[in-house]
Design a protein around this motif. Structure first.
Motif, PDB file in Angstrom:
ATOM      1  N   ILE B 217       0.833  -1.200   0.000  1.00  0.00           N
ATOM      2  CA  ILE B 217       0.000   0.000   0.000  1.00  0.00           C
ATOM      3  C   ILE B 217       0.870   1.253   0.000  1.00  0.00           C
ATOM      4  N   PHE B 218       1.900   1.265   0.840  1.00  0.00           N
ATOM      5  CA  PHE B 218       2.775   2.431   0.891  1.00  0.00           C
ATOM      6  C   PHE B 218       3.384   2.718  -0.474  1.00  0.00           C
ATOM      7  N   PHE B 219       4.009   1.698  -1.092  1.00  0.00           N
ATOM      8  CA  PHE B 219       4.684   1.932  -2.363  1.00  0.00           C
ATOM      9  C   PHE B 219       3.705   2.176  -3.505  1.00  0.00           C
ATOM     10  N   PHE B 220       2.499   1.647  -3.355  1.00  0.00           N
ATOM     11  CA  PHE B 220       1.472   1.898  -4.360  1.00  0.00           C
ATOM     12  C   PHE B 220       1.133   3.393  -4.410  1.00  0.00           C
ATOM     13  N   PHE B 221       0.869   3.967  -3.246  1.00  0.00           N
ATOM     14  CA  PHE B 221       0.515   5.388  -3.232  1.00  0.00           C
ATOM     15  C   PHE B 221       1.718   6.257  -3.572  1.00  0.00           C
ATOM     16  N   TYR B 222       2.877   5.838  -3.148  1.00  0.00           N
ATOM     17  CA  TYR B 222       4.104   6.574  -3.493  1.00  0.00           C
ATOM     18  C   TYR B 222       4.256   6.652  -5.001  1.00  0.00           C
ATOM     19  N   SER B 223       4.005   5.474  -5.669  1.00  0.00           N
ATOM     20  CA  SER B 223       4.142   5.440  -7.132  1.00  0.00           C
ATOM     21  C   SER B 223       3.052   6.239  -7.818  1.00  0.00           C
ATOM     22  N   ILE B 224       1.852   6.217  -7.241  1.00  0.00           N
ATOM     23  CA  ILE B 224       0.768   7.007  -7.829  1.00  0.00           C
ATOM     24  C   ILE B 224       1.134   8.483  -7.821  1.00  0.00           C
ATOM     25  N   ILE B 225       1.683   8.938  -6.701  1.00  0.00           N
ATOM     26  CA  ILE B 225       2.061  10.348  -6.615  1.00  0.00           C
ATOM     27  C   ILE B 225       3.088  10.689  -7.686  1.00  0.00           C
ATOM     28  N   ARG B 226       4.136   9.865  -7.787  1.00  0.00           N
ATOM     29  CA  ARG B 226       5.226  10.166  -8.724  1.00  0.00           C
ATOM     30  C   ARG B 226       4.832   9.960 -10.189  1.00  0.00           C
ATOM     31  N   ASP B 227       4.067   8.898 -10.480  1.00  0.00           N
ATOM     32  CA  ASP B 227       3.856   8.508 -11.877  1.00  0.00           C
ATOM     33  C   ASP B 227       2.512   8.921 -12.469  1.00  0.00           C
ATOM     34  N   ILE B 228       1.545   9.251 -11.624  1.00  0.00           N
ATOM     35  CA  ILE B 228       0.243   9.626 -12.178  1.00  0.00           C
ATOM     36  C   ILE B 228      -0.112  11.060 -11.827  1.00  0.00           C
ATOM     37  N   ILE B 229      -0.011  11.398 -10.526  1.00  0.00           N
ATOM     38  CA  ILE B 229      -0.416  12.751 -10.135  1.00  0.00           C
ATOM     39  C   ILE B 229       0.585  13.795 -10.643  1.00  0.00           C
ATOM     40  N   TYR B 230       1.897  13.525 -10.474  1.00  0.00           N
ATOM     41  CA  TYR B 230       2.922  14.476 -10.905  1.00  0.00           C
ATOM     42  C   TYR B 230       2.807  14.823 -12.394  1.00  0.00           C
ATOM     43  N   PRO B 231       2.746  13.788 -13.308  1.00  0.00           N
ATOM     44  CA  PRO B 231       2.623  14.148 -14.735  1.00  0.00           C
ATOM     45  C   PRO B 231       1.316  14.861 -15.037  1.00  0.00           C
ATOM     46  N   VAL B 233      -0.373  16.918 -12.977  1.00  0.00           N
ATOM     47  CA  VAL B 233      -0.283  18.301 -12.516  1.00  0.00           C
ATOM     48  C   VAL B 233       0.646  19.101 -13.419  1.00  0.00           C
ATOM     49  N   ASN B 234       1.812  18.531 -13.760  1.00  0.00           N
ATOM     50  CA  ASN B 234       2.822  19.291 -14.504  1.00  0.00           C
ATOM     51  C   ASN B 234       2.572  19.344 -16.004  1.00  0.00           C
ATOM     52  N   LYS B 235       2.114  18.189 -16.584  1.00  0.00           N
ATOM     53  CA  LYS B 235       1.991  18.187 -18.045  1.00  0.00           C
ATOM     54  C   LYS B 235       0.592  17.851 -18.522  1.00  0.00           C
ATOM     55  N   LYS B 236      -0.356  17.756 -17.580  1.00  0.00           N
ATOM     56  CA  LYS B 236      -1.746  17.428 -17.933  1.00  0.00           C
ATOM     57  C   LYS B 236      -1.842  16.092 -18.704  1.00  0.00           C
ATOM     58  N   GLU B 237      -0.911  15.165 -18.424  1.00  0.00           N
ATOM     59  CA  GLU B 237      -0.955  13.847 -19.076  1.00  0.00           C
ATOM     60  C   GLU B 237      -1.889  12.921 -18.304  1.00  0.00           C
ATOM     61  N   ASP B 238      -2.679  12.114 -19.036  1.00  0.00           N
ATOM     62  CA  ASP B 238      -3.553  11.125 -18.375  1.00  0.00           C
ATOM     63  C   ASP B 238      -2.842   9.762 -18.367  1.00  0.00           C
ATOM     64  N   ASN B 239      -2.237   9.459 -17.260  1.00  0.00           N
ATOM     65  CA  ASN B 239      -1.475   8.215 -17.157  1.00  0.00           C
ATOM     66  C   ASN B 239      -2.204   7.150 -16.348  1.00  0.00           C
ATOM     67  N   THR B 240      -3.510   7.318 -16.143  1.00  0.00           N
ATOM     68  CA  THR B 240      -4.202   6.395 -15.228  1.00  0.00           C
ATOM     69  C   THR B 240      -4.110   4.935 -15.660  1.00  0.00           C
ATOM     70  N   PHE B 241      -3.963   4.699 -16.991  1.00  0.00           N
ATOM     71  CA  PHE B 241      -3.888   3.303 -17.445  1.00  0.00           C
ATOM     72  C   PHE B 241      -2.683   2.587 -16.844  1.00  0.00           C
ATOM     73  N   ARG B 242      -1.711   3.321 -16.326  1.00  0.00           N
ATOM     74  CA  ARG B 242      -0.552   2.697 -15.675  1.00  0.00           C
ATOM     75  C   ARG B 242      -0.918   1.940 -14.409  1.00  0.00           C
ATOM     76  N   LEU B 243      -2.112   2.215 -13.880  1.00  0.00           N
ATOM     77  CA  LEU B 243      -2.539   1.527 -12.651  1.00  0.00           C
ATOM     78  C   LEU B 243      -2.624   0.012 -12.850  1.00  0.00           C
ATOM     79  N   ALA B 244      -2.872  -0.432 -14.101  1.00  0.00           N
ATOM     80  CA  ALA B 244      -3.124  -1.853 -14.322  1.00  0.00           C
ATOM     81  C   ALA B 244      -1.849  -2.690 -14.331  1.00  0.00           C
TER      82      ALA B 244
ATOM     83  N   ASP C 340      -1.131   8.181 -35.764  1.00  0.00           N
ATOM     84  CA  ASP C 340      -1.369   7.023 -34.894  1.00  0.00           C
ATOM     85  C   ASP C 340      -1.566   7.526 -33.470  1.00  0.00           C
ATOM     86  N   PRO C 341      -2.752   8.088 -33.159  1.00  0.00           N
ATOM     87  CA  PRO C 341      -2.934   8.680 -31.828  1.00  0.00           C
ATOM     88  C   PRO C 341      -3.026   7.600 -30.761  1.00  0.00           C
ATOM     89  N   PHE C 342      -2.635   7.956 -29.545  1.00  0.00           N
ATOM     90  CA  PHE C 342      -2.677   7.024 -28.408  1.00  0.00           C
ATOM     91  C   PHE C 342      -4.095   7.019 -27.851  1.00  0.00           C
TER      92      PHE C 342
END
Lengths: 487, 487, 487
Positions: B217-231, B233-244, C340-342
């Motif tokens: 759980i700890f590393f899951f939320f840590y990774s969410i912050i770094r890999d989903i929320i950070y991009p 907030v900073n680049k408006k990228e939708d990386n939610t598919f990385r959760l799978a 080829d959009p994502f």
């Protein structure tokens, strides 16, 4: 045996209720060395009262709290169970104690420094010295360190043997109270084996290990010459990065295939020997016997290499080198506007080579699982033969075919020679193909019939061998017949 | 034990031949509850004649066909084996039956509602109440439902214990006739353990389970912050598919590595404690003891996470995202006519990181296999230590190196920080590196020598500890020495 | 049992010390057939003196060196242990020998040709013929070939049973001296089971094997029609190369999923049956009973197919066809300058389908490991139910979801129909979805409550069923309750 409940040391015993439920039994321990003290401490924790017997009771300090230290004869009088935690070299003083030890239970916990160090086991020697006592062998497979630390991760099994059933029973109860699992090994005859047991270090795995190491090293250097030194000398290419994955993934499958073939070679050799001799009632040469006894270990080592090969193959598309090459091939294709037609025969070769490998590995894994002790104990001889022989040969056939199809069109083409050295996989095919060809000859009806008769006890040079007498009284001839044909 | 033959309920018994081969034995069952009725039905099926004893024989309808229902004392007179399927709370009525039950075999099948509910086991309590009878504990690990449905997929083992050998033998024969496997657990002392057994639910797996859940759980939320929320907030990228896949494949290897290091941490801590105290004859603190006892479970949970990491890694090239990215990189390269030179150092890093991971996983799997009960029972202490200690540390080294090389050039580079948070794998390396460094210090000759002596029983503050007396009588000092050095 | 030490035949016995440590025991063997001779030879090697008893002592040549051959009665007088290596059909001559055999130990080693050939076991028949002797059943599970060749790879277990404890003990000591592992199976009642044991060939595996073969064949031809014949007829495409990997990788996961659902279907059916009948005290129909008994084997076969599916999936990116297609897609994209959009939703579907599959396979593997005999013997009923029921249903849910998400957007779309045939995976989903829906209904509180009461022994049509009497004396109602709710 209830293993889980025993994770806690002496789990059920609480200082309070213990006193009520049974009167505190007294156990005597001869010897104040490390093992004696550790065992004493453990017994105290589990609610026993402990008396140590020592040569110099006054000098024995540092004993566990609550334990008494007396002279040997005084200590022996306090209990009818005496644990002998003394070196075999010092056993001669027991002669003076014969009277005191009469009808007592002596628990021999001793170990030797090497296998078969003395002509008879320590426990049998003790029984000869003190004929009036009931000697029980126990605890020698448990380490003092394990008793102390409670970290009994390994086997909690305590092998127990002895001639007196009641004495053995009492010792087994103590073993159980200490949170260990007693295993009755029968009469004191078993003591020698029990004493040799803790001194072994994978005796049956040595030959397979050294053999596979030798094969690995040979094919490793062979591949380095062909794949790293040759391109460097001829084209000045730096291929050293292949040392990490490409070359292991060439060496491991080759080693696996050769080892798997070596599992089935002794069976084939012994069949030839029996056919040549015309009888099964002569022993095989020692090297063949030894080889046959470690076939299981050879097979498991081969499985290990096959597993590594599978994983090394599956990571191929992740590698930087492979991705870089795929990118460049595509780029070149686009830039040069080359046509890239789909070749069905290549697709067939590529897919069937992979498929054969997968099925071979799957059967290999099944063989490995059935060789797990708990699984192989559940199958009878008929089933075991079926699995190990039928499935085993099928595995060998599939894996050999996998290698042959891998070669595909390049097989034996002179272009594949580098410095006159053929590809490594061609060398790997020699033994498997030989085994399969001989086996194929052996199962031809005419030869198989003779072999089956020899294995049922028929002898070529015996005048009575064909008489009805033998066949009638042969208890298991039918079953033998089935087995033989399955080999 | 013949397990296969027992798949069918009471396989050998046909109503016809049964009567001829043995006179129908009568068994009495006290108690007409669910368990009593189920057991009675099963016994009737297997050819026994069954008499029930009940408080109100008239009111007990719905009994299995063919079974008689009598009062307790009448029923007891009909058989010399009486199965007591009654709650412990009602045992007091046995006092009136003492005479009738004299020399009878009483089979206590009762269970409690929680572990260690009463000071003594139900069977021992029964033996105190009816001193003239032979009490045998049995059948409590079998469920009424299983007896009924025949679906005995789980353990068919019936733990049996009792003080009278003949009584125990007769009960074991009944167990066998019902198609179950009796296991002799010794005298009635074992009853407490047998009664606690069916109440446990993976007691040793709880700590590893909660610990790994917390780490996940700890590393899951840590990774969410770094890999989903950070991009986002900073680049408006939708990386939610990385959760799978991407994030699990980051969390699982980290959890595996940390848990593996935690398997070896207590051993290192206990060595430091022994060095500090100068003796091995003092108990470790409870938390350390408990930790050492569930190391095997910790390791197996870590192996599970490592396995998931392997599969999640191998599916990478199949993923849509990865294929899309590869296509686009190639396309960009071609369109921009960029050069894409082959970098040998990158190939080395990529290949050796993968190779270290594979070898580490392979050794980890070997450790897992040797911890299977049937395998670990076959190895002795020397072999177990060799595998678990030598191979275990090698696994830890390989897995730590795998993670270090994975970091490669990015390791500790400030560019990898996001919101001042380092990559998750850097956090994962803290414990493994600490364990390896301490272990490295501990095996330096000067420290190792002292530690070995302490583990052989030497004590720093003992005046006699260096005297020849101890060493001579130390039965297993040589073997201990080897073990200690292997730790 | 000490298994390792027994790798060498009679390891501890050296010709020299053997004579000193015990007086050479004499064993008599009746019967000079293959098994008798092989056993005699082995015993001579292990230090016994062997006397053969034969009908025609003069005609029995080819006997092992050192063994005497006498008439039956003469031979019997030489030893108090007589091994009967004679066919059951010839047992009648024992009637003449009753006097000589009085108080002797007779070891019956015979096997039959088929299961349950005679109404009583051979050993019990022998005991009836010679009532004065102590009959012990042993050695029948060992083959003459194995004794001869020393190649005891399979089970070294010798099942021993007999009514006289001392006689049994002596036979067990002989077994041990020959390097085999004796297993006490109790009184002579067990002989029938021991005699049937070596004749079985995977009896519980037959139904799962034939069922899975039928499923495989059906889906194989179904896929050939859809994927090879249809494109050939409609577009003249040669897709035969798909036979090697693509089609197996469609058939195997489907078979695995259907088999897994069939593991849980009988449990659901039996619950419905119990609800309908309102009692648990009536037997299920035979087909349901048999089905429930081979659920473990069904599950393991399903696991095998799932494993093959995993490997076949992981090799996808290595295949020539896949690489060729990827190259061409990229090339087309570049040449046509297509965008080829994502697509995030596609990434989500692809990743979650893979992730569900991995997690499902992981849990499936855990189920498989817990069904290993050594592991399942270590867990109690509560733990077994937890694993097999909770984890089992979770596995089924994950695998069904994996297949559903795989279908994704194409699911039930008419475009996927070929010749009105839906995709194979849609057929595969029927049984799993049915099982899950019924299970979901069964765990609804109102139904679950009734079912639980029935499983605790309550009966709908019983007037006493609600009285306190039953519930009070129900020993294991609490535990039952937990189990039932876990089902």
């Amino acid at each position: 045996m209830i293993v889980k409940g025993m994770e806690n040391p002496c789990p059920n015993v609480l200082p309070l209720n213990m006193n009520s439920s049974r009167k505190q039994e007294t156990v005597c321990i001869f010897g104040t060395g490390d093992f004696g003290r550790s065992l004493g401490l453990k017994m105290l924790h589990c609610g026993y009262s402990v008396v140590f017997g020592s040569r110099n009771p006054q000098m024995s300090s540092q004993m566990p709290n609550g334990a008494e230290v007396l002279s040997y004869s005084e200590a022996a009088r306090k209990s009818d169970i005496i644990i002998i935690a003394i070196h075999r070299d010092h056993y001669n003083f027991f002669i003076e104690l014969t009277e005191v030890l009469h009808e007592k239970i002596l628990v021999d916990v001793s170990n030797n420094l090497k296998i078969n160090q003395y002509p008879e086991s320590n426990a049998e020697y003790l029984a000869q010295l003190v004929p009036g006592a009931h000697v029980v062998k126990a605890f020698n497979t448990i380490s003092a360190w394990a008793l102390q630390s409670g970290a009994l991760d390994a086997s909690r099994q305590v092998f127990v043997c002895g001639n007196d059933i009641k004495a053995k029973q009492r010792v087994m109860d103590i073993v159980r109270t200490l949170g260990l699992t007693p295993l009755d090994q029968g009469s004191l005859v078993a003591a020698k084996e029990i004493e040799n047991y803790p001194l072994q270090l994978f005796p049956m795995w040595r030959f397979p290990f050294y053999l596979s190491a030798a094969l690995c090293i040979f094919f490793f250097f062979y591949s380095i010459i062909r794949d790293i030194i040759y391109p460097y000398v001829n084209k000045k290419e730096d291929n050293t990065f292949r040392l990490a994955i490409s070359i292991p993934n060439r060496v491991f499958p080759i080693t696996a295939l050769v080892l798997l073939a070596l599992v089935y070679l002794p069976g084939v050799l012994s069949a030839i020997l029996q056919l040549y001799r015309g009888t099964k009632y002569r022993r095989f040469p020692d090297w063949l016997d030894h080889w046959m006894l470690c076939r299981k270990q050879l097979g498991l080592v081969a499985l290990g290499f096959a597993f590594l090969h599978v994983i090394y193959t599956l990571v191929i598309p992740i590698r930087y080198y492979v991705r870089w090459r795929l990118r460049n091939i595509t780029a070149t294709q686009v830039i040069d506007k080359k046509d890239d037609p789909f070749i069905t025969s290549t697709a067939w070769l590529s897919d069937s080579y992979v498929s054969l490998g997968i099925l071979g590995f799957f059967l290999f894994l099944l063989l490995g699982i059935t060789s797990l002790p708990s699984v192989s104990n559940m199958v009878n001889w008929r089933e075991f033969r079926f699995v190990q022989s039928k499935l085993g040969y099928l595995t060998l056939i599939l894996c050999t075919a996998h290698t042959l199809v891998y070669g595909g069109k390049r097989f034996l083409s002179p272009a594949a020679l580098r410095w006159y050295l053929p590809s490594a996989y061609i060398l790997a095919l020699i033994i498997p193909c030989t085994v399969l060809v001989i086996k194929f000859i052996l199962i031809m009806p005419c030869i198989d019939k003779t072999l089956t008769r020899i294995r049922q006890g028929w002898e070529r040079n015996s005048k009575y061998s064909k008489s009805a007498l033998f066949r009638k009284s042969d208890v298991s001839s039918k079953a033998e017949c089935t087995w033989a044909s399955e080999l």
